[in-house]
Design a protein around this motif. Structure first.
Motif, PDB file in Angstrom:
ATOM      1  N   HIS A 125      -1.130  36.551 -35.081  1.00 48.37           N
ATOM      2  CA  HIS A 125      -1.191  37.735 -34.217  1.00 48.37           C
ATOM      3  C   HIS A 125      -0.680  37.439 -32.808  1.00 48.37           C
ATOM      4  N   ARG A 126      -1.066  36.264 -32.257  1.00 50.46           N
ATOM      5  CA  ARG A 126      -0.773  35.992 -30.845  1.00 50.46           C
ATOM      6  C   ARG A 126       0.388  35.035 -30.623  1.00 50.46           C
ATOM      7  N   GLY A 127       0.678  34.181 -31.603  1.00 49.61           N
ATOM      8  CA  GLY A 127       1.831  33.296 -31.512  1.00 49.61           C
ATOM      9  C   GLY A 127       1.694  32.215 -30.455  1.00 49.61           C
ATOM     10  N   ASP A 128       2.814  31.604 -30.125  1.00 48.24           N
ATOM     11  CA  ASP A 128       2.885  30.526 -29.134  1.00 48.24           C
ATOM     12  C   ASP A 128       4.165  30.717 -28.330  1.00 48.24           C
ATOM     13  N   PRO A 129       4.161  31.616 -27.334  1.00 45.85           N
ATOM     14  CA  PRO A 129       5.377  31.913 -26.578  1.00 45.85           C
ATOM     15  C   PRO A 129       5.970  30.663 -25.939  1.00 45.85           C
ATOM     16  N   ALA A 130       7.288  30.525 -26.037  1.00 47.69           N
ATOM     17  CA  ALA A 130       7.955  29.329 -25.501  1.00 47.69           C
ATOM     18  C   ALA A 130       8.259  29.447 -24.017  1.00 47.69           C
ATOM     19  N   ILE A 131       8.190  30.656 -23.451  1.00 45.33           N
ATOM     20  CA  ILE A 131       8.552  30.840 -22.048  1.00 45.33           C
ATOM     21  C   ILE A 131       7.480  30.242 -21.140  1.00 45.33           C
ATOM     22  N   ARG A 132       7.933  29.573 -20.073  1.00 45.48           N
ATOM     23  CA  ARG A 132       7.032  28.906 -19.136  1.00 45.48           C
ATOM     24  C   ARG A 132       7.462  29.206 -17.703  1.00 45.48           C
ATOM     25  N   GLU A 133       6.533  29.016 -16.765  1.00 42.49           N
ATOM     26  CA  GLU A 133       6.844  29.153 -15.345  1.00 42.49           C
ATOM     27  C   GLU A 133       7.228  27.784 -14.788  1.00 42.49           C
ATOM     28  N   VAL A 134       8.332  27.717 -14.031  1.00 42.56           N
ATOM     29  CA  VAL A 134       8.770  26.474 -13.403  1.00 42.56           C
ATOM     30  C   VAL A 134       9.083  26.735 -11.933  1.00 42.56           C
ATOM     31  N   ASP A 135       9.091  25.670 -11.127  1.00 47.40           N
ATOM     32  CA  ASP A 135       9.322  25.809  -9.691  1.00 47.40           C
ATOM     33  C   ASP A 135      10.804  25.856  -9.335  1.00 47.40           C
ATOM     34  N   ASN A 136      11.651  25.218 -10.106  1.00 51.21           N
ATOM     35  CA  ASN A 136      13.073  25.149  -9.771  1.00 51.21           C
ATOM     36  C   ASN A 136      13.822  26.403 -10.190  1.00 51.21           C
ATOM     37  N   GLN A 137      15.003  26.576  -9.626  1.00 54.37           N
ATOM     38  CA  GLN A 137      15.859  27.716  -9.916  1.00 54.37           C
ATOM     39  C   GLN A 137      16.969  27.316 -10.891  1.00 54.37           C
ATOM     40  N   PRO A 138      17.577  28.291 -11.577  1.00 56.94           N
ATOM     41  CA  PRO A 138      18.683  27.962 -12.483  1.00 56.94           C
ATOM     42  C   PRO A 138      19.815  27.238 -11.743  1.00 56.94           C
ATOM     43  N   LYS A 139      20.447  26.300 -12.419  1.00 51.95           N
ATOM     44  CA  LYS A 139      21.556  25.550 -11.818  1.00 51.95           C
ATOM     45  C   LYS A 139      22.848  26.344 -11.785  1.00 51.95           C
ATOM     46  N   PHE A 140      22.974  27.324 -12.674  1.00 49.61           N
ATOM     47  CA  PHE A 140      24.246  28.045 -12.811  1.00 49.61           C
ATOM     48  C   PHE A 140      24.028  29.547 -12.678  1.00 49.61           C
ATOM     49  N   ASN A 141      25.080  30.230 -12.240  1.00 53.56           N
ATOM     50  CA  ASN A 141      25.019  31.665 -12.005  1.00 53.56           C
ATOM     51  C   ASN A 141      25.982  32.405 -12.936  1.00 53.56           C
ATOM     52  N   VAL A 142      25.759  33.703 -13.096  1.00 52.99           N
ATOM     53  CA  VAL A 142      26.650  34.533 -13.902  1.00 52.99           C
ATOM     54  C   VAL A 142      28.064  34.442 -13.333  1.00 52.99           C
TER      55      VAL A 142
ATOM     56  N   TRP B  17      35.303  37.634 -28.383  1.00 52.00           N
ATOM     57  CA  TRP B  17      34.635  36.583 -27.622  1.00 52.00           C
ATOM     58  C   TRP B  17      33.578  35.925 -28.497  1.00 52.00           C
ATOM     59  N   VAL B  18      33.256  34.706 -28.177  1.00 48.95           N
ATOM     60  CA  VAL B  18      32.170  33.977 -28.831  1.00 48.95           C
ATOM     61  C   VAL B  18      31.070  33.759 -27.804  1.00 48.95           C
ATOM     62  N   TYR B  19      29.831  34.160 -28.150  1.00 47.80           N
ATOM     63  CA  TYR B  19      28.693  33.984 -27.256  1.00 47.80           C
ATOM     64  C   TYR B  19      27.715  32.979 -27.864  1.00 47.80           C
ATOM     65  N   ALA B  20      27.173  32.124 -27.014  1.00 51.47           N
ATOM     66  CA  ALA B  20      26.189  31.146 -27.477  1.00 51.47           C
ATOM     67  C   ALA B  20      25.097  31.005 -26.417  1.00 51.47           C
ATOM     68  N   ASP B  21      23.844  30.995 -26.875  1.00 52.69           N
ATOM     69  CA  ASP B  21      22.710  30.756 -25.983  1.00 52.69           C
ATOM     70  C   ASP B  21      22.476  29.251 -25.924  1.00 52.69           C
ATOM     71  N   LEU B  22      22.604  28.680 -24.722  1.00 51.81           N
ATOM     72  CA  LEU B  22      22.561  27.230 -24.571  1.00 51.81           C
ATOM     73  C   LEU B  22      21.504  26.813 -23.556  1.00 51.81           C
ATOM     74  N   PHE B  23      20.731  25.797 -23.900  1.00 53.75           N
ATOM     75  CA  PHE B  23      19.786  25.218 -22.951  1.00 53.75           C
ATOM     76  C   PHE B  23      20.550  24.569 -21.793  1.00 53.75           C
ATOM     77  N   GLU B  24      19.920  24.571 -20.612  1.00 49.87           N
ATOM     78  CA  GLU B  24      20.574  24.077 -19.403  1.00 49.87           C
ATOM     79  C   GLU B  24      21.041  22.627 -19.545  1.00 49.87           C
ATOM     80  N   VAL B  25      20.300  21.809 -20.294  1.00 46.53           N
ATOM     81  CA  VAL B  25      20.657  20.400 -20.424  1.00 46.53           C
ATOM     82  C   VAL B  25      21.977  20.206 -21.166  1.00 46.53           C
TER      83      VAL B  25
END
Length: 248
Positions: free
Chosen positions: A144-161, A234-242
């Protein structure tokens, strides 16, 4: 893995027609494998520190390990490449789960082989049956409640649109979330997703584990497949920052 995981973008892998199976479960035993996996996730020890937190310490279970979707994938992808391509979807699940229980000491390989032989010899033999209401309640609550992967972090994204990025060719061991056909390719950040996403297990040299931002990156298919690419797409891919770095 580079050899057997995320091969969808490579051309000429299979000359045979693809079979787009639309059924979720093909054989009845597959539902049991799915149920075992769900129960393991619902009893995983990391849930006491997850969001939301669960009272795992009060659940009377002998399962004292961490098990997530990521662990399932690691187990399946660690299979021999020839077995990986030979077995069907839930057969890979069965291999990964069985290997985990043996490696974790819940059962020995000899015990597993003996039980397997018993049921192969008598396929209509009744399966073990037991019920613990507290365990059932925990697993249902998890569903019912799951385990959401989203977390709060202090740093900002390294890259912009709009920023050009290069996909790294990171080292991999037993598991990766980076499509092999995108390694060393250049794309444009199309979207920066809100919040940081924690991958549910560490992948070691691959770099996943700690919460980080995820980007939707747009690629020109001609940069990936050259002249055989389809135009006006176009090809779109969701990629982790690392997985990405600023392109020169």
């Amino acid at each position: 893995m580079k050899l057997q995981h995320y091969l969808g973008g490579l051309e000429g892998i299979d000359s045979e027609p693809l079979n787009f199976e639309k059924r979720v479960f093909v054989e009845p035993w597959e539902t049991r494998i799915f149920g075992i996996h769900v129960a393991m996730m619902g009893l995983s020890k990391h849930l006491s520190q997850a969001l939301p937190q669960y009272p795992i310490e009060n659940v009377p279970t002998k399962f004292n390990s961490v098990w997530t979707w990521a662990d399932l994938r690691k187990g399946a992808e660690a299979m021999n490449p020839f077995d990986y391509f030979r077995f069907r979807y839930y057969e890979k699940w069965l291999g990964g789960i069985s290997g985990f229980f043996v490696q974790s000491g819940y059962i020995t390989q000899k015990e597993l082989d003996t039980r397997t032989a018993t049921y192969l010899e008598k396929t209509d033999a009744p399966l073990p049956s037991m019920s613990e209401p507290a365990i059932d309640d925990q697993v249902i609550d998890y569903l019912h409640r799951g385990d959401p992967a989203i977390r709060e972090v202090d740093n900002q994204p390294k890259f912009n649109v709009g920023q050009k990025v290069l996909v790294k060719d990171v080292p991999t061991t037993e598991h990766t979330r980076l499509p092999g056909y995108l390694r060393n390719k250049t794309g444009i950040v199309d979207e920066v997703y809100q919040g940081a996403y924690a991958y549910l297990c560490s992948t070691g040299a691959d770099g996943l584990g700690e919460p980080m931002y995820v980007y939707s990156v747009k690629f020109d298919p001609k940069d990936i497949w050259s002249d055989i690419a389809q135009s006006n797409s176009w090809v779109y891919a969701d990629l982790f920052e690392v997985y990405v770095e600023a392109a020169e």
